[in-house]
Design a protein around this motif. Structure first.
Motif, mmCIF file in Angstrom:
data_model
loop_
_atom_site.group_PDB
_atom_site.id
_atom_site.type_symbol
_atom_site.label_atom_id
_atom_site.label_comp_id
_atom_site.label_asym_id
_atom_site.label_seq_id
_atom_site.Cartn_x
_atom_site.Cartn_y
_atom_site.Cartn_z
ATOM 1 N N GLY A 131 0.834 -1.258 -0.113
ATOM 2 C CA GLY A 131 -0.044 0.138 0.051
ATOM 3 C C GLY A 131 0.990 1.287 -0.004
ATOM 4 N N PHE A 132 1.798 1.077 0.867
ATOM 5 C CA PHE A 132 2.693 2.411 1.106
ATOM 6 C C PHE A 132 3.462 2.570 -0.694
ATOM 7 C CE2 PHE A 132 6.800 4.573 1.439
ATOM 8 C CZ PHE A 132 6.520 5.345 2.465
ATOM 9 N N GLN A 133 4.049 1.464 -1.153
ATOM 10 C CA GLN A 133 4.797 1.770 -2.623
ATOM 11 C C GLN A 133 3.516 2.138 -3.369
ATOM 12 O OE1 GLN A 133 5.749 -2.239 -2.662
ATOM 13 N NE2 GLN A 133 7.899 -1.607 -2.050
ATOM 14 N N ALA A 134 2.247 1.692 -3.550
ATOM 15 C CA ALA A 134 1.283 2.126 -4.555
ATOM 16 C C ALA A 134 0.825 3.350 -4.277
ATOM 17 C CB ALA A 134 0.282 1.361 -4.520
ATOM 18 N N GLY A 135 0.759 3.798 -2.934
ATOM 19 C CA GLY A 135 0.237 5.149 -2.745
ATOM 20 C C GLY A 135 1.226 6.286 -3.022
ATOM 21 N N THR A 136 2.641 5.983 -2.736
ATOM 22 C CA THR A 136 3.672 6.889 -3.047
ATOM 23 C C THR A 136 3.982 7.095 -4.569
ATOM 24 O OG1 THR A 136 4.572 6.007 -1.111
ATOM 25 C CG2 THR A 136 5.988 7.376 -2.529
ATOM 26 N N ILE A 137 3.798 5.960 -5.340
ATOM 27 C CA ILE A 137 3.820 6.064 -6.643
ATOM 28 C C ILE A 137 2.829 7.099 -7.103
ATOM 29 C CG2 ILE A 137 3.940 4.876 -8.893
ATOM 30 C CD1 ILE A 137 5.464 2.496 -7.564
ATOM 31 N N GLY A 138 1.741 6.553 -6.724
ATOM 32 C CA GLY A 138 0.667 7.392 -7.330
ATOM 33 C C GLY A 138 0.439 8.729 -7.067
ATOM 34 N N LEU A 139 0.848 8.925 -5.858
ATOM 35 C CA LEU A 139 1.149 10.388 -5.402
ATOM 36 C C LEU A 139 2.036 11.294 -5.931
ATOM 37 C CD1 LEU A 139 0.001 12.750 -3.543
ATOM 38 C CD2 LEU A 139 1.803 11.790 -1.875
ATOM 39 N N SER A 140 3.270 10.485 -6.404
ATOM 40 C CA SER A 140 4.239 11.127 -7.201
ATOM 41 C C SER A 140 3.920 11.591 -8.693
ATOM 42 C CB SER A 140 5.491 10.217 -7.210
ATOM 43 O OG SER A 140 5.867 9.742 -6.013
ATOM 44 N N ILE A 141 3.019 10.606 -9.352
ATOM 45 C CA ILE A 141 2.578 10.960 -10.710
ATOM 46 C C ILE A 141 1.627 11.914 -10.687
ATOM 47 C CG2 ILE A 141 1.470 9.674 -12.669
ATOM 48 C CD1 ILE A 141 3.078 7.302 -12.150
ATOM 49 N N TYR A 142 0.563 11.752 -9.562
ATOM 50 C CA TYR A 142 -0.471 12.704 -9.644
ATOM 51 C C TYR A 142 0.156 14.276 -9.697
ATOM 52 C CZ TYR A 142 -4.682 15.163 -7.743
ATOM 53 O OH TYR A 142 -5.652 15.969 -7.395
ATOM 54 N N SER A 143 1.136 14.112 -8.300
ATOM 55 C CA SER A 143 1.500 15.650 -8.106
ATOM 56 C C SER A 143 2.319 16.020 -9.273
ATOM 57 C CB SER A 143 2.375 15.481 -6.749
ATOM 58 O OG SER A 143 1.671 15.201 -5.546
ATOM 59 N N SER A 144 3.065 15.225 -9.832
ATOM 60 C CA SER A 144 4.024 15.682 -10.779
ATOM 61 C C SER A 144 3.253 16.624 -12.139
ATOM 62 C CB SER A 144 4.749 14.497 -11.659
ATOM 63 O OG SER A 144 4.079 13.748 -12.429
ATOM 64 N N ALA A 145 2.035 15.937 -12.441
ATOM 65 C CA ALA A 145 1.325 16.752 -13.483
ATOM 66 C C ALA A 145 1.104 18.122 -12.938
ATOM 67 C CB ALA A 145 -0.033 16.030 -13.784
ATOM 68 N N PHE A 146 0.690 18.346 -11.802
ATOM 69 C CA PHE A 146 0.354 19.943 -11.098
ATOM 70 C C PHE A 146 1.705 20.535 -11.148
ATOM 71 C CE2 PHE A 146 -3.169 17.476 -9.738
ATOM 72 C CZ PHE A 146 -4.081 18.305 -9.941
ATOM 73 N N ILE A 147 2.778 19.863 -10.860
ATOM 74 C CA ILE A 147 4.169 20.301 -10.816
ATOM 75 C C ILE A 147 4.705 20.978 -12.088
ATOM 76 C CG2 ILE A 147 6.535 20.187 -10.424
ATOM 77 C CD1 ILE A 147 5.703 18.909 -7.422
ATOM 78 N N ALA A 148 4.147 19.993 -13.265
ATOM 79 C CA ALA A 148 4.644 20.125 -14.557
ATOM 80 C C ALA A 148 3.958 21.566 -14.960
ATOM 81 C CB ALA A 148 4.215 19.170 -15.507
ATOM 82 N N GLU A 149 2.712 21.505 -14.579
ATOM 83 C CA GLU A 149 1.905 22.923 -15.009
ATOM 84 C C GLU A 149 2.535 24.150 -14.450
ATOM 85 O OE1 GLU A 149 0.842 21.875 -17.838
ATOM 86 O OE2 GLU A 149 -0.801 23.418 -17.454
ATOM 87 N N THR A 150 2.880 23.967 -13.322
ATOM 88 C CA THR A 150 3.257 25.249 -12.436
ATOM 89 C C THR A 150 4.709 25.741 -13.208
ATOM 90 O OG1 THR A 150 2.142 24.241 -10.341
ATOM 91 C CG2 THR A 150 3.865 25.988 -10.208
ATOM 92 N N VAL A 151 5.652 24.612 -13.204
ATOM 93 C CA VAL A 151 6.967 24.956 -13.735
ATOM 94 C C VAL A 151 6.889 25.570 -15.181
ATOM 95 C CG1 VAL A 151 9.237 24.172 -14.425
ATOM 96 C CG2 VAL A 151 8.117 23.413 -12.175
ATOM 97 N N ARG A 152 5.947 24.760 -15.927
ATOM 98 C CA ARG A 152 5.806 25.411 -17.417
ATOM 99 C C ARG A 152 5.538 26.789 -17.212
ATOM 100 N NH1 ARG A 152 1.701 26.959 -19.896
ATOM 101 N NH2 ARG A 152 0.065 25.946 -18.214
ATOM 102 N N SER A 153 4.321 27.302 -16.564
ATOM 103 C CA SER A 153 3.993 28.586 -16.570
ATOM 104 C C SER A 153 5.211 29.467 -16.080
ATOM 105 C CB SER A 153 2.969 28.983 -15.658
ATOM 106 O OG SER A 153 3.209 28.813 -14.099
ATOM 107 N N GLY A 154 5.965 28.908 -15.344
ATOM 108 C CA GLY A 154 7.249 29.749 -14.974
ATOM 109 C C GLY A 154 8.150 29.902 -15.950
#
Lengths: 213, 246
Positions: free
Chosen positions: A85-108
């Motif tokens: 569960g820990f691994q699946a959650g951490t991977i899911g969270l990393s991927i999900y968050s990376s999409a938002f961080i991508a948009e943030t950094v792109r705007s920068g």
């Protein structure tokens, strides 16, 4: 409440530790993956821009829970990949968050302005040298405040682990609540533990913003 | 003298808009060429094709022996030898003045650090800004920024320097400082192409004046003083009467 905390100290502490661990790992990978896709979203090559756009739009527009379930249930069913569960959650969270961080950094990156790139290219730098030495340092400085928001969101979203038995703060709080029947104090303590993580981060980000790095 | 920039029947389209129309133009090493003309004439487009910031649609454009129309040409190599100074300076906002000058020689030319610094400081001294070497661009005036930008281009030891309206964004009292620096570079024999509205510079400093309008070279004079007194082209006459006696 203090006695509740004292009696269940180790239970909370394990959750606190797992939340920190999951957050740090996800922060690290989502920042790297997200920045990578942000850069890809701004390259001159249309194909790679499209690839990045598809990635970002998919993972930004699917609930975190669904992404996590893919890694927790779907992959183990159809592939030999078995994740805790820990691994699946951490991977899911990393991927999900990376999409938002991508948009943030792109705007920068896009707010830095074409003049900086033209100046660097006319000075003989390659596209990637211009990115590395001129564009990205400015872009990251610009996105510190929204990036801080994303980090705080990420920590809070790590509570997704509770859903897949990841032994995080939320999950351990559930255990304490159901064992002691002190539901409200248990969750108040959980909330305080989250604040202990997110508030210092918020203030640190504000400090960085003021200092102008 | 050998031509270092050569346009042969060059055309440039933006969609349907015909920005450069069958341009033939040859610029020799050591020449100081001013390109003048009304706004929207295509002067900036013309100069931006010379280092590949704008591609051309047809024709042949050779700069420093490289064919810019050929997709396989490595533009980075051309740009090492062809510097550009912009209307809005485009200094690296995240680097100090000294770093602005030293960055490209370090990472592009791999110039020895000590030598790089010596050259950079010598250039900053030449443009009168050695005391600003630790400042950031945001702390400088427009005229100071432009002089740093010139030093930054010179640090690459280019064969050609392109100037795209270098004084158009400056306060009037800053303009002369920049023009003085440009004049001193011209005196050292640098090949310069200058898109400008400074008629004084075009007349006094350049070897050659090109009147450019509607995407075409309408007049090309190797005698600037004569050109300003007796422009032959009708539109050039009109333009000059407005600019000089307004």
């Amino acid at each position: 409440m203090l006695s509740l905390l004292g009696a269940n100290w180790s239970t909370f502490l394990l959750g606190f530790w797992n939340t920190i661990l999951c957050s740090l790992i996800s922060l690290f990978f989502s920042l790297i993956i997200g920045s990578g896709f942000a850069i890809l979203e701004t390259v001159p090559n249309k194909f790679w821009r499209a690839v990045a756009k598809v990635y970002v739009e998919i993972f930004r527009n699917i609930p975190l829970l669904v992404v996590t379930m893919v890694f927790y249930l779907v992959l183990p069913t159809y592939t030999p990949l078995k994740l805790t569960g820990f691994q699946a959650g951490t991977i899911g969270l990393s991927i999900y968050s990376s999409a938002f961080i991508a948009e943030t950094v792109r705007s920068g990156i896009q707010s830095v302005g074409t003049g900086q790139m033209e100046g660097a290219r006319s000075n003989g730098m390659t596209y990637w040298q211009a990115m590395r030495y001129v564009i990205l340092p400015q872009a990251f400085r610009i996105v510190i405040p929204p990036l801080g928001n994303q980090f705080v969101n990420l920590i809070k979203n790590s509570s997704i682990l509770a859903f897949v038995a990841g032994f995080d703060l939320m999950y351990q709080g559930d255990i304490v609540a159901s064992n002691t029947f002190q539901t409200i104090p248990s969750y108040v303590l959980v909330g305080l533990f989250y604040l202990a993580l997110t508030l210092p981060l918020s203030y640190y980000m504000q400090y960085l913003e003021k200092k102008g790095v | 003298m050998a031509a270092i920039i050569e346009f042969k029947k060059v055309n440039k389209f933006y969609g349907d808009y015909h920005a450069l129309k069958n341009v033939n133009l040859s610029i020799d090493e050591g020449e100081v060429v001013s390109i003048i003309g009304p706004s929207g004439a295509g002067k900036s487009t013309l100069i931006r094709t010379m280092n590949g910031l704008e591609g051309i649609s047809s024709g042949v454009l050779e700069v420093d022996g490289y064919d810019l129309g050929d997709k396989k040409t490595d533009l980075n190599k051309i740009r090492r030898n062809v510097g550009m100074v912009f209307q809005h300076f485009n200094l690296y906002e995240n680097h100090t003045v000294l770093e602005n000058v030293m960055l490209a020689p370090r990472i592009v030319l791999h110039r020895d650090e000590k030598e790089n610094r010596e050259i950079a400081e010598k250039l900053l001294k030449q443009v009168g800004l050695l005391d600003k070497e630790d400042s950031y661009p945001r702390q400088l005036s427009g005229g100071q920024k432009q002089r740093v930008a010139i030093a930054r281009s010179l640090a690459m030891k280019p064969k050609v320097l392109l100037f795209d309206e270098p004084t158009s964004a400056l306060d009037p009292e800053m303009i002369q400082d920049v023009l003085d620096v440009m004049q001193s570079i011209a005196a050292e024999g640098m090949t310069m192409v200058v898109v400008t509205h400074e008629m004084g510079f075009a007349r006094e400093v350049s070897d050659r004046v090109i009147f450019f309008d509607q995407g075409q070279v309408l007049e090309d004079s190797h005698n600037p003083k004569d050109f300003f007194e007796h422009p032959r082209n009708l539109r050039a006459q009109e333009f000059l009467s407005k600019v000089i006696y307004h």
